[in-house]
Design an enzyme around this catalytic site. Structure first.
Site, short mmCIF file in Angstrom:
data_model
loop_
_atom_site.label_atom_id
_atom_site.label_comp_id
_atom_site.label_asym_id
_atom_site.label_seq_id
_atom_site.Cartn_x
_atom_site.Cartn_y
_atom_site.Cartn_z
N ARG A 144 0.81 -1.32 0.03
CA ARG A 144 0.15 0.04 -0.11
C ARG A 144 0.93 1.23 0.02
NH1 ARG A 144 -3.10 -2.89 3.97
NH2 ARG A 144 -4.72 -4.15 2.92
N LYS A 166 2.53 11.32 -11.45
CA LYS A 166 1.31 10.18 -12.38
C LYS A 166 2.29 8.97 -12.77
CE LYS A 166 -1.74 13.27 -15.02
NZ LYS A 166 -1.99 13.92 -16.35
N GLU A 208 7.95 17.09 -25.80
CA GLU A 208 7.25 17.39 -24.42
C GLU A 208 7.83 18.54 -23.69
OE1 GLU A 208 4.84 15.89 -23.34
OE2 GLU A 208 4.69 13.84 -23.24
N LYS A 250 6.20 22.54 -15.37
CA LYS A 250 5.68 21.59 -14.90
C LYS A 250 5.32 21.78 -13.37
CE LYS A 250 4.29 16.97 -14.81
NZ LYS A 250 4.58 15.55 -15.75
N GLU A 260 -5.25 17.15 -11.31
CA GLU A 260 -5.80 17.34 -12.42
C GLU A 260 -7.13 17.46 -12.34
OE1 GLU A 260 -3.85 15.64 -15.94
OE2 GLU A 260 -6.05 15.71 -16.99
N ARG A 264 -3.93 21.08 -14.69
CA ARG A 264 -3.17 20.22 -14.97
C ARG A 264 -3.33 19.87 -16.38
NH1 ARG A 264 0.46 15.81 -11.49
NH2 ARG A 264 1.56 15.03 -13.17
N ASN A 268 -1.62 18.00 -20.99
CA ASN A 268 -2.15 17.03 -22.05
C ASN A 268 -2.13 17.62 -23.39
OD1 ASN A 268 -2.41 14.62 -20.48
ND2 ASN A 268 -4.21 15.89 -19.37
N HIS A 271 -2.14 15.41 -26.47
CA HIS A 271 -1.91 14.01 -26.01
C HIS A 271 -3.45 13.29 -26.58
CE1 HIS A 271 1.37 15.30 -23.88
NE2 HIS A 271 1.45 14.04 -23.28
N HIS A 275 -2.42 10.15 -28.00
CA HIS A 275 -2.65 8.72 -27.38
C HIS A 275 -3.44 7.89 -28.52
CE1 HIS A 275 -2.11 10.26 -23.03
NE2 HIS A 275 -1.01 10.04 -23.43
N HIS A 288 6.16 7.75 -27.70
CA HIS A 288 5.15 8.52 -27.24
C HIS A 288 5.41 9.84 -27.73
CE1 HIS A 288 2.53 10.36 -24.14
NE2 HIS A 288 3.47 11.12 -23.76
P1 NAD Z 1 11.18 5.09 -22.91
O1 NAD Z 1 10.90 4.86 -21.31
O2 NAD Z 1 10.50 3.91 -23.50
O3 NAD Z 1 12.66 5.11 -23.13
C1 NAD Z 1 12.98 5.17 -24.50
C2 NAD Z 1 14.05 4.43 -24.87
O4 NAD Z 1 15.17 4.90 -24.81
C3 NAD Z 1 13.82 3.11 -24.20
O5 NAD Z 1 14.39 2.03 -25.31
C4 NAD Z 1 14.94 3.17 -23.36
O6 NAD Z 1 15.33 1.99 -22.90
C5 NAD Z 1 16.16 3.97 -23.80
N1 NAD Z 1 16.89 4.77 -23.04
C6 NAD Z 1 16.41 5.33 -21.74
N2 NAD Z 1 17.45 6.03 -21.23
C7 NAD Z 1 18.48 5.45 -21.91
C8 NAD Z 1 19.85 6.28 -22.14
N3 NAD Z 1 20.28 7.37 -21.35
N4 NAD Z 1 20.70 5.69 -22.86
C9 NAD Z 1 20.32 5.03 -23.86
N5 NAD Z 1 18.92 4.55 -23.79
C10 NAD Z 1 18.19 5.00 -23.19
O7 NAD Z 1 10.20 6.23 -23.34
P2 NAD Z 1 10.22 7.80 -22.76
O8 NAD Z 1 9.80 8.53 -24.00
O9 NAD Z 1 11.19 8.12 -21.72
O10 NAD Z 1 8.79 7.58 -21.91
C11 NAD Z 1 7.58 7.47 -22.45
C12 NAD Z 1 6.62 7.06 -21.43
O11 NAD Z 1 6.50 8.20 -20.53
C13 NAD Z 1 5.15 6.54 -22.01
O12 NAD Z 1 4.71 5.61 -21.63
C14 NAD Z 1 4.36 7.93 -21.53
O13 NAD Z 1 3.14 7.40 -21.36
C15 NAD Z 1 5.01 8.31 -20.30
N6 NAD Z 1 4.75 9.52 -19.79
C16 NAD Z 1 4.29 9.58 -18.70
C17 NAD Z 1 3.95 11.27 -18.10
C18 NAD Z 1 3.71 11.23 -16.47
O14 NAD Z 1 3.53 12.34 -16.43
N7 NAD Z 1 3.88 10.16 -15.87
C19 NAD Z 1 4.41 12.17 -19.02
C20 NAD Z 1 4.80 11.81 -20.25
C21 NAD Z 1 5.04 10.69 -20.77
N1 GLY Z 2 2.35 14.53 -18.69
C1 GLY Z 2 0.93 15.14 -18.21
C2 GLY Z 2 1.02 15.50 -16.57
O1 GLY Z 2 1.66 15.29 -15.94
O2 GLY Z 2 0.00 15.70 -16.14
#
Ligand code: NAD
Ligand code: GLY
Length: 383
Positions: A144, A166, A208, A250, A260, A264, A268, A271, A275, A288
């Site tokens: 939890r 998030k 982003e 942010k 949100e 917030r 998006n 997005h 999405h 993404h």
């Molecule tokens: P990812 O986590 O898939 O990383 C991208 C690629 O880069 C992967 O293959 C990873 O293994 C590689 N990688 C990571 N760091 C590296 C490094 N330093 N050197 C070499 N390779 C490396 O993708 P991302 O773009 O980082 O994240 C996308 C995700 O984030 C999506 O799932 C999206 O929904 C999520 N997201 C969440 C929020 C939030 O607020 N929580 C906001 C935006 C996006």
């Molecule tokens: N990436 C969208 C949020 O954090 O609200």
């Protein structure tokens, strides 16, 4: 009852703090959520023990990473956190958006249970947004709730996903649909880790970064236009400024609306269409950030068609996205499929899609849009 096209005004109650002059000095940004406040450390050479001082100490720590990032940085992070824990475990998840799912998440729980990890165990998310979102969700659920630290290693994760709490996994029917709000204890953005990031991923992260301009800071948009080439060439001072300003914006948003209920939603921007592209193509086909970049072009065009911004401003935003190397044409899923997928977006209410739209530049609102206009936008920006 048919609703009108009234916008949900996403009003900020405080003024965005001004940007400081670009610099290569290590810096920090604070998230101010009362007893859940935390720091975002930004700079070079941060994977050292001093960075992790003052965090919860525990017998056991678990580094959650993936098969790509683990071989590059687990040893370094392990050495940095070793003084704070008796045992440092690690787990490498499969790499890819398509593995942001229950079976991969369950591997983390299985590891924690097999190692008899107690409720003080600290999880460290070492990787991009996929690892960060999944580790945060695992931390929110295990016993939890256990503490976790974000160590983002992609540009996208450093400017967005590691900040703000998030956490989620995907469902085949909808992106990030299963998750929780759960804040980390600290975010450590070591810019050195970006040295190994493939260029396509750097570009995806820029989507982003760019998003913060149109929705919150027209001056930042102008700075990005002037410094895009430096960012693409990984100039350290440019990257530092982009990460810092993105985190400041942010933080400004999250501090006002953590869960949100209003403001917030501006984060998006792009997005809703994005999405739909990700889910419609199958997770992992489009990155993404690529889907968000293309989604911003579509949302900006919709803003212009609704008279919220002029055509020249819309073109200016689209030009920057294109110059960054992001796709500006979406896949031809068919308008019906786009609409079906957008109806399961988290902002939709009663099946009515609500878009984050820009206008005037530096401000955003959320509103439904006439079906015919949405179809026109899809037709104009897909192939
Ligand atoms: P990812 O986590 O898939 O990383 C991208 C690629 O880069 C992967 O293959 C990873 O293994 C590689 N990688 C990571 N760091 C590296 C490094 N330093 N050197 C070499 N390779 C490396 O993708 P991302 O773009 O980082 O994240 C996308 C995700 O984030 C999506 O799932 C999206 O929904 C999520 N997201 C969440 C929020 C939030 O607020 N929580 C906001 C935006 C996006
Ligand atoms: N990436 C969208 C949020 O954090 O609200």
């Amino acid at each position: 009852m048919r609703r009108g096209w009234d916008p949900t005004v996403l009003m900020a109650s405080t003024t965005l703090p001004p940007a400081s002059a670009p610099s290569s000095e290590n810096t920090q940004v604070n998230i101010d959520l009362g007893d859940r406040r935390y720091d975002i450390l930004i700079g070079g050479g941060l994977l050292v023990p001093q960075t992790f001082e003052g965090l919860p100490k525990s017998a056991t720590a678990l580094i959650v990473t993936n098969t790509t990032v683990g071989p590059l940085y687990t040893a370094k992070l392990r050495a940095a956190i070793a003084p704070h824990h008796k045992t440092v475990l690690d787990i490498e998840l499969p790499d890819g958006e398509q593995y942001k799912d229950w079976p991969a998440l369950n591997q983390v729980f299985t590891k924690l249970l097999e190692e008899a990890a107690d409720r003080k165990t600290v999880l460290y998310a070492l990787g991009g947004g996929v690892v960060g979102d999944m580790t945060g969700f695992a931390a929110a659920c295990y016993m939890r709730g256990v503490p976790f630290v974000q160590v983002p290693t992609t540009l996208l994760a450093q400017v967005d996903s590691s900040v703000g709490g998030k956490t989620a996994i995907n469902h085949p029917a909808g992106k990030n649909m299963i998750g929780a709000f759960y804040q980390p204890q600290r975010v450590v953005c070591d810019l050195d880790t970006l040295d190994t990031l493939p260029q396509r991923e750097l570009v995806a992260g820029l989507a982003e970064v760019i998003k913060y301009g149109p929705i919150a800071d027209a001056d930042f948009l102008a700075w990005l236009e002037a410094n895009l080439d430096a960012l693409l060439a990984r100039d350290r001072a440019a990257l530092m400024h982009a990460v810092k300003r993105s985190c400041q914006i942010k933080a400004w948003v999250v501090n006002q609306d953590e869960k949100e209920s209003g403001l917030r939603a501006i984060l998006n921007y792009g997005h809703t269409f994005g999405h739909a592209i990700e889910a419609g193509m199958g997770y992992g086909q489009w990155l993404h950030g690529e889907a968000v970049g293309c989604g911003m072009v579509m949302a900006t065009d919709l803003s212009a068609r609704l008279g919220l911004i002029d055509a020249d401003t819309a073109q200016r935003i689209a030009d920057l996205i294109q110059r960054a190397g992001l796709p500006v044409k979406g896949p031809d899923l068919g308008a019906d499929r786009y609409i079906e997928l957008m109806q399961v977006d988290k902002k939709a209410e009663g099946g009515e899609i609500r878009f984050v739209l820009v206008g005037p530049l530096g401000q955003a609102s959320m509103r439904p849009a006439p079906d015919a206009l949405v179809r026109d936008v899809i037709a104009s920006h897909t192939r």
